[in-house]
Write a protein that holds these residues in place. Sequence first.
Motif, PDB file in Angstrom:
ATOM      1  N   THR A 146     -12.889 -27.490  15.966  1.00  0.00           N
ATOM      2  CA  THR A 146     -11.980 -26.272  15.567  1.00  0.00           C
ATOM      3  C   THR A 146     -12.990 -24.919  15.421  1.00  0.00           C
ATOM      4  N   PRO A 147     -12.556 -23.821  15.627  1.00  0.00           N
ATOM      5  CA  PRO A 147     -13.062 -22.771  15.412  1.00  0.00           C
ATOM      6  C   PRO A 147     -12.900 -22.504  13.647  1.00  0.00           C
ATOM      7  N   LEU A 148     -13.861 -22.073  12.674  1.00  0.00           N
ATOM      8  CA  LEU A 148     -13.692 -21.671  11.337  1.00  0.00           C
ATOM      9  C   LEU A 148     -13.545 -20.283  11.270  1.00  0.00           C
ATOM     10  N   LEU A 149     -12.261 -19.878  10.616  1.00  0.00           N
ATOM     11  CA  LEU A 149     -12.053 -18.372  10.511  1.00  0.00           C
ATOM     12  C   LEU A 149     -12.321 -17.847   9.013  1.00  0.00           C
ATOM     13  N   ASP A 150     -13.266 -16.668   9.179  1.00  0.00           N
ATOM     14  CA  ASP A 150     -13.744 -16.183   7.733  1.00  0.00           C
ATOM     15  C   ASP A 150     -12.483 -15.372   7.191  1.00  0.00           C
ATOM     16  N   VAL A 151     -12.080 -15.446   6.212  1.00  0.00           N
ATOM     17  CA  VAL A 151     -10.890 -14.827   5.636  1.00  0.00           C
ATOM     18  C   VAL A 151     -11.248 -13.572   5.247  1.00  0.00           C
ATOM     19  N   ASP A 152     -12.493 -13.313   4.709  1.00  0.00           N
ATOM     20  CA  ASP A 152     -13.104 -11.836   4.332  1.00  0.00           C
ATOM     21  C   ASP A 152     -12.945 -11.043   5.632  1.00  0.00           C
ATOM     22  N   ARG A 153     -13.561 -11.454   6.714  1.00  0.00           N
ATOM     23  CA  ARG A 153     -13.759 -10.593   7.826  1.00  0.00           C
ATOM     24  C   ARG A 153     -12.431 -10.317   8.445  1.00  0.00           C
ATOM     25  N   LEU A 154     -11.312 -11.376   8.445  1.00  0.00           N
ATOM     26  CA  LEU A 154      -9.922 -11.090   8.751  1.00  0.00           C
ATOM     27  C   LEU A 154      -9.337 -10.005   8.010  1.00  0.00           C
ATOM     28  N   LEU A 155      -9.498  -9.948   6.793  1.00  0.00           N
ATOM     29  CA  LEU A 155      -8.772  -8.849   5.985  1.00  0.00           C
ATOM     30  C   LEU A 155      -9.556  -7.572   6.276  1.00  0.00           C
ATOM     31  N   LEU A 156     -10.806  -7.555   6.501  1.00  0.00           N
ATOM     32  CA  LEU A 156     -11.780  -6.116   6.439  1.00  0.00           C
ATOM     33  C   LEU A 156     -11.149  -5.671   7.649  1.00  0.00           C
ATOM     34  N   ALA A 157     -11.282  -6.602   8.690  1.00  0.00           N
ATOM     35  CA  ALA A 157     -10.895  -5.996  10.138  1.00  0.00           C
ATOM     36  C   ALA A 157      -9.586  -5.547  10.148  1.00  0.00           C
ATOM     37  N   SER A 158      -8.671  -6.124   9.291  1.00  0.00           N
ATOM     38  CA  SER A 158      -7.151  -5.585   9.280  1.00  0.00           C
ATOM     39  C   SER A 158      -6.868  -4.280   8.748  1.00  0.00           C
ATOM     40  N   GLY A 159      -7.690  -3.869   7.855  1.00  0.00           N
ATOM     41  CA  GLY A 159      -7.658  -2.651   7.154  1.00  0.00           C
ATOM     42  C   GLY A 159      -6.868  -2.725   5.889  1.00  0.00           C
ATOM     43  N   ARG A 160      -6.688  -1.595   5.117  1.00  0.00           N
ATOM     44  CA  ARG A 160      -6.064  -1.650   3.816  1.00  0.00           C
ATOM     45  C   ARG A 160      -4.989  -0.746   3.642  1.00  0.00           C
ATOM     46  N   VAL A 161      -4.249  -1.052   2.509  1.00  0.00           N
ATOM     47  CA  VAL A 161      -2.930  -0.078   2.129  1.00  0.00           C
ATOM     48  C   VAL A 161      -3.389   0.796   0.992  1.00  0.00           C
ATOM     49  N   ALA A 162      -3.172   1.873   1.210  1.00  0.00           N
ATOM     50  CA  ALA A 162      -3.442   2.917  -0.062  1.00  0.00           C
ATOM     51  C   ALA A 162      -2.941   2.369  -1.119  1.00  0.00           C
ATOM     52  N   GLU A 163      -3.688   2.584  -2.364  1.00  0.00           N
ATOM     53  CA  GLU A 163      -3.197   2.470  -3.667  1.00  0.00           C
ATOM     54  C   GLU A 163      -1.716   2.915  -3.795  1.00  0.00           C
ATOM     55  N   SER A 164      -1.782   4.188  -3.621  1.00  0.00           N
ATOM     56  CA  SER A 164      -0.412   4.950  -3.823  1.00  0.00           C
ATOM     57  C   SER A 164       0.581   4.333  -3.179  1.00  0.00           C
ATOM     58  N   ASP A 165       0.361   3.911  -1.962  1.00  0.00           N
ATOM     59  CA  ASP A 165       1.773   3.349  -1.225  1.00  0.00           C
ATOM     60  C   ASP A 165       2.240   1.810  -2.236  1.00  0.00           C
ATOM     61  N   LEU A 166       1.180   1.000  -2.545  1.00  0.00           N
ATOM     62  CA  LEU A 166       1.286  -0.001  -3.346  1.00  0.00           C
ATOM     63  C   LEU A 166       2.155   0.405  -4.645  1.00  0.00           C
ATOM     64  N   GLU A 167       1.789   1.617  -5.394  1.00  0.00           N
ATOM     65  CA  GLU A 167       2.475   1.997  -6.471  1.00  0.00           C
ATOM     66  C   GLU A 167       3.873   2.352  -6.141  1.00  0.00           C
ATOM     67  N   ASN A 168       3.881   3.211  -4.985  1.00  0.00           N
ATOM     68  CA  ASN A 168       5.100   3.659  -4.804  1.00  0.00           C
ATOM     69  C   ASN A 168       6.300   2.493  -4.644  1.00  0.00           C
ATOM     70  N   VAL A 169       5.771   1.281  -3.838  1.00  0.00           N
ATOM     71  CA  VAL A 169       6.657   0.123  -3.501  1.00  0.00           C
ATOM     72  C   VAL A 169       7.115  -0.443  -4.757  1.00  0.00           C
ATOM     73  N   GLY A 170       5.891  -0.509  -5.774  1.00  0.00           N
ATOM     74  CA  GLY A 170       6.199  -1.357  -6.994  1.00  0.00           C
ATOM     75  C   GLY A 170       7.064  -0.419  -7.915  1.00  0.00           C
ATOM     76  N   ALA A 171       6.988   0.898  -7.848  1.00  0.00           N
ATOM     77  CA  ALA A 171       8.038   1.618  -8.588  1.00  0.00           C
ATOM     78  C   ALA A 171       9.346   1.506  -8.138  1.00  0.00           C
ATOM     79  N   ALA A 172       9.383   1.319  -6.989  1.00  0.00           N
ATOM     80  CA  ALA A 172      10.657   1.272  -6.216  1.00  0.00           C
ATOM     81  C   ALA A 172      11.416  -0.136  -6.573  1.00  0.00           C
ATOM     82  N   GLY A 173      10.625  -1.131  -6.684  1.00  0.00           N
ATOM     83  CA  GLY A 173      10.992  -2.403  -6.856  1.00  0.00           C
ATOM     84  C   GLY A 173      11.708  -2.290  -8.305  1.00  0.00           C
ATOM     85  N   GLY A 174      10.886  -1.770  -9.344  1.00  0.00           N
ATOM     86  CA  GLY A 174      11.412  -1.816 -10.669  1.00  0.00           C
ATOM     87  C   GLY A 174      12.347  -0.956 -10.894  1.00  0.00           C
ATOM     88  N   GLN A 175      13.027  -0.261 -10.091  1.00  0.00           N
ATOM     89  CA  GLN A 175      14.268   0.586 -10.265  1.00  0.00           C
ATOM     90  C   GLN A 175      15.425  -0.300 -10.242  1.00  0.00           C
TER      91      GLN A 175
END
Length: 267
Positions: free
Chosen positions: A238-267
């Motif tokens: 069975t192939p062993l998947l590296d989680v760190d590589r998976l997340l790094l290759a998938s990209g990141r979401v900007a912190e501003s987008d996370l904050e905007n969603v969090g603020a919208a969820g709290g309203q």
Amino acid sequence: MSSDLPDGLLGSADGDREGDGSGGGDEEERTFHRFLFLEIGRHELAIPVADVRAVTDPPAERTRIPRTPPAIDGITDIRGQITVLVDPHVHFPDSGGPSATASLLVFDRPDQPAAIVVDEIHGVEAVPEDDLLGVDEFDPDEIDGTALAHPLVVGLIRRERRARDLVVDAIASGPASPETAETDGPTESITDRLHGGRSTNVDDEFGVEVDEFSLEEEEAPEESEPEPVQADVEVEVTPLLDVDRLLLASGRVAESDLENVGAAGGQ
């Protein structure tokens, strides 16, 4: 669908040490590592249990974020945390249609919480350290065109599996039941079985059934030692998947987008 694995099962420490259980210390202790075996489409993979914080149902709702990489499927609120949803099928194509047994794996990441949806979870197994093979143990020519050539795969897990159950085979090869036994010829009674096939005569004078025995010594059949039954063993890799590589290759979401969603969820 309920969670396939309770959080407590995932929380055990990685790298357990196990001995022979006798306490004598004659046998060298072996180091075991625990892995979660899963399927992403038609690909069977494994990841370390230490990387998984929880297993739960896929989210019913998610928020799409524009201008994000293709592997970012959106963000959602999981237990009060804004979590990035990663689509692993982008990295492992040929996945087929959606699965009815899908589960959400929430990774243990302090910087940016992330999770992936997998099509099926087979369970957790403790694997001896000797059965873990790294990519660096093979020549580049050997891994070309194999699962080890995938940039997110860092090794292989070798497991032995019995191809058949010997107990089931023994039962299946036993005598047939009375309902299924053929009765073309004369049936043998219980008395005949107990007498071992000896012939009997009835004494006319006393009306007593008398066994007939031959005075000639019958030659005993040669006893042959039964051949040892060898269980067929299959080796699964069975192939062993590296989680760190998976997340790094998938990209990141900007912190501003996370904050905007969090603020919208709290309203």
